[in-house]
Design a protein around this motif. Structure first.
Motif, short mmCIF file in Angstrom:
data_model
loop_
_atom_site.label_atom_id
_atom_site.label_comp_id
_atom_site.label_asym_id
_atom_site.label_seq_id
_atom_site.Cartn_x
_atom_site.Cartn_y
_atom_site.Cartn_z
N HIS A 46 0.84 -1.21 0.00
CA HIS A 46 0.00 0.00 0.00
C HIS A 46 0.87 1.26 0.00
N ASP A 47 1.96 1.22 -0.75
CA ASP A 47 2.92 2.32 -0.70
C ASP A 47 3.51 2.57 -2.09
N ALA A 48 2.92 3.52 -2.83
CA ALA A 48 3.39 3.82 -4.18
C ALA A 48 4.76 4.47 -4.19
N THR A 49 5.19 5.04 -3.07
CA THR A 49 6.50 5.69 -3.03
C THR A 49 7.63 4.67 -3.10
N LEU A 50 7.33 3.38 -2.97
CA LEU A 50 8.36 2.36 -3.09
C LEU A 50 8.80 2.15 -4.53
N MET A 51 8.04 2.72 -5.48
CA MET A 51 8.35 2.53 -6.90
C MET A 51 9.07 3.73 -7.49
N PRO A 52 10.01 3.50 -8.42
CA PRO A 52 10.60 4.62 -9.17
C PRO A 52 9.60 5.09 -10.22
N LEU A 53 9.06 6.29 -10.04
CA LEU A 53 7.98 6.79 -10.88
C LEU A 53 8.41 7.97 -11.73
N ASN A 62 -9.47 -0.63 -14.34
CA ASN A 62 -10.72 -0.95 -15.03
C ASN A 62 -11.26 0.22 -15.84
N GLY A 63 -10.36 0.87 -16.58
CA GLY A 63 -10.74 1.94 -17.49
C GLY A 63 -10.92 3.30 -16.86
N GLN A 64 -10.78 3.39 -15.55
CA GLN A 64 -10.97 4.67 -14.86
C GLN A 64 -9.61 5.24 -14.44
N ARG A 65 -9.38 6.49 -14.78
CA ARG A 65 -8.14 7.13 -14.32
C ARG A 65 -8.30 7.52 -12.85
N LEU A 66 -7.35 7.08 -12.04
CA LEU A 66 -7.38 7.31 -10.60
C LEU A 66 -6.05 7.87 -10.14
N PRO A 67 -6.04 8.50 -8.97
CA PRO A 67 -4.76 8.87 -8.37
C PRO A 67 -3.98 7.60 -8.04
N LEU A 68 -2.70 7.60 -8.29
CA LEU A 68 -1.91 6.43 -7.96
C LEU A 68 -1.98 6.19 -6.46
N GLY A 69 -2.27 4.94 -6.09
CA GLY A 69 -2.45 4.60 -4.69
C GLY A 69 -3.90 4.36 -4.34
N ASP A 70 -4.80 4.59 -5.32
CA ASP A 70 -6.23 4.38 -5.08
C ASP A 70 -6.64 2.99 -5.58
N GLY A 71 -7.90 2.62 -5.38
CA GLY A 71 -8.40 1.35 -5.87
C GLY A 71 -7.78 0.17 -5.15
N LEU A 72 -7.28 -0.79 -5.91
CA LEU A 72 -6.68 -2.00 -5.36
C LEU A 72 -5.55 -1.71 -4.39
N TRP A 73 -4.91 -0.56 -4.54
CA TRP A 73 -3.82 -0.19 -3.64
C TRP A 73 -4.28 -0.14 -2.18
N HIS A 74 -5.55 0.13 -1.96
CA HIS A 74 -6.07 0.18 -0.58
C HIS A 74 -6.33 -1.20 0.00
N THR A 75 -6.63 -2.18 -0.87
CA THR A 75 -7.23 -3.42 -0.39
C THR A 75 -6.41 -4.67 -0.64
N ALA A 76 -5.32 -4.59 -1.42
CA ALA A 76 -4.49 -5.77 -1.68
C ALA A 76 -3.86 -6.24 -0.37
N THR A 77 -3.81 -7.56 -0.19
CA THR A 77 -3.27 -8.11 1.06
C THR A 77 -2.11 -9.07 0.85
N ALA A 78 -1.97 -9.65 -0.34
CA ALA A 78 -0.85 -10.57 -0.59
C ALA A 78 -0.77 -10.86 -2.08
#
Length: 325
Positions: A46-53, A62-78
């Motif tokens: 749940h940490d987009a800052t770990l990536m070189p962007l 799913n076709g929607q433009r979102l802020p990076l860190g939104d959507g699945l970023w909140h809910t992924a567990t493994a």
């Protein structure tokens, strides 16, 4: 969270030590695959800052433009157990077709990363929240070896796209009379089930269609059973790998419903098939092409609002059946 952070560190180490080419600033196959590992680790953490962007990174789910860190970023567990990794070194593209855990549930994740100067500039994801589909892929466990094997003779990029596009054109308003470049041993894995060809060609653990006889890819196309697919649009061939003969595409399958559900097959039978209402499938599909014929095919798909766009195309491109590379 400590374990997620450790996973991200390991992925980062892989990314930055993948090859001498990567150290020069280029991103070869191992480098691009490392970015995919890095991405999944960052999502699970749940940490987009770990990536070189890149400064202006674009992210869609799913076709929607979102802020990076939104959507699945909140809910992924493994991370999941299935991961097909594809790369396009020439254009800096990497694709993952695999599984992840979301709130503990098996979930399908397709992620396309556009890498520029060893930074992620584009992130396009398809998240299919269908635990049964994801569980079937996890049970298969490992992708077919064919995806990672080089072909005997490389075809030009444009030719690979042309052949793969014939697959989509063969399904659109399918009449069974087209030119279908399908190998005799073609097997199509779709949403974790082998819906054409021999399941053992995919995996000893792969399952065939739940009912009815198993048929080959070519036989299926020649039967005309896809007549109800009224349009395959926004055909974006976003990754091509001539060394391995692999092409990957995103597209939308539109089913208009109504009268389009009634057709006559080449054998003379009148049939009714397809959704009763306007219906769109968003699909991610990979093709392996050797000697001009499509062998392994792998796809995941799910329903979207009818006529939905990808978030990466103009309105005119979104409605077009012309291929884009």
């Amino acid at each position: 969270m400590k374990s997620y952070g450790a996973a991200a560190v390991c992925a980062a180490a892989l990314l930055y030590s993948s090859s001498a080419a990567a150290q020069r600033g280029d991103c070869d196959r191992a480098c691009l695959e490392g970015f995919l590992d890095f991405y999944v680790a960052a999502v699970v953490a749940h940490d987009a800052t770990l990536m070189p962007l890149a400064r202006d990174v674009v992210f869609t789910e799913n076709g929607q433009r979102l802020p990076l860190g939104d959507g699945l970023w909140h809910t992924a567990t493994a991370r999941g157990s299935y991961a097909l990794k594809l790369t396009d070194v020439e254009r800096g593209q990497a694709v993952l077709m695999g599984t992840i855990r979301e709130s503990g549930e098996p979930t399908v994740l397709v992620a396309r990363l556009g890498v520029e100067s060893r930074r992620v500039a584009e992130i396009e994801t398809l998240v299919i929240r269908d635990a049964e589909v994801a569980a079937r892929l996890d049970e298969i466990g490992a992708p077919r070896r064919a995806w990672s094997e080089p072909v005997a003779e490389r075809l030009p990029r444009a030719e690979l796209v042309r052949i793969a596009n014939m697959y989509f054109s063969g399904i659109e308003r399918n009449d069974g009379k087209g030119d279908y470049p399908l190998a005799a041993d073609c097997a199509r894995l779709e949403n974790g089930l082998v819906l054409a060809g021999d399941p053992t060609l995919v995996s000893p653990r792969a399952k065939g269609r739940p009912s009815g006889a198993q048929v080959g890819c070519l036989e299926q196309f020649r039967s005309g059973i896809f007549f109800y697919v009224t349009r395959i649009r926004d055909r974006r061939f976003v990754l091509v790998d001539p060394e391995r003969g692999v092409v990957f595409a995103f597209a939308f399958f539109d089913n208009a419903g109504g009268e389009s559900r009634f057709g006559t097959l080449p054998d003379g039978r009148s049939v009714e098939s397809g959704p009763k209402i306007p219906w769109t499938w968003a699909i991610a599909e990979a093709f392996k092409i050797e000697r001009g014929l499509i062998g392994p095919v792998e796809s995941v798909l799910h329903q979207m609002p009818y006529g939905m766009g990808s978030g990466w195309s103009t309105w005119q491109e979104s409605l077009s059946s012309e291929p884009r590379d």
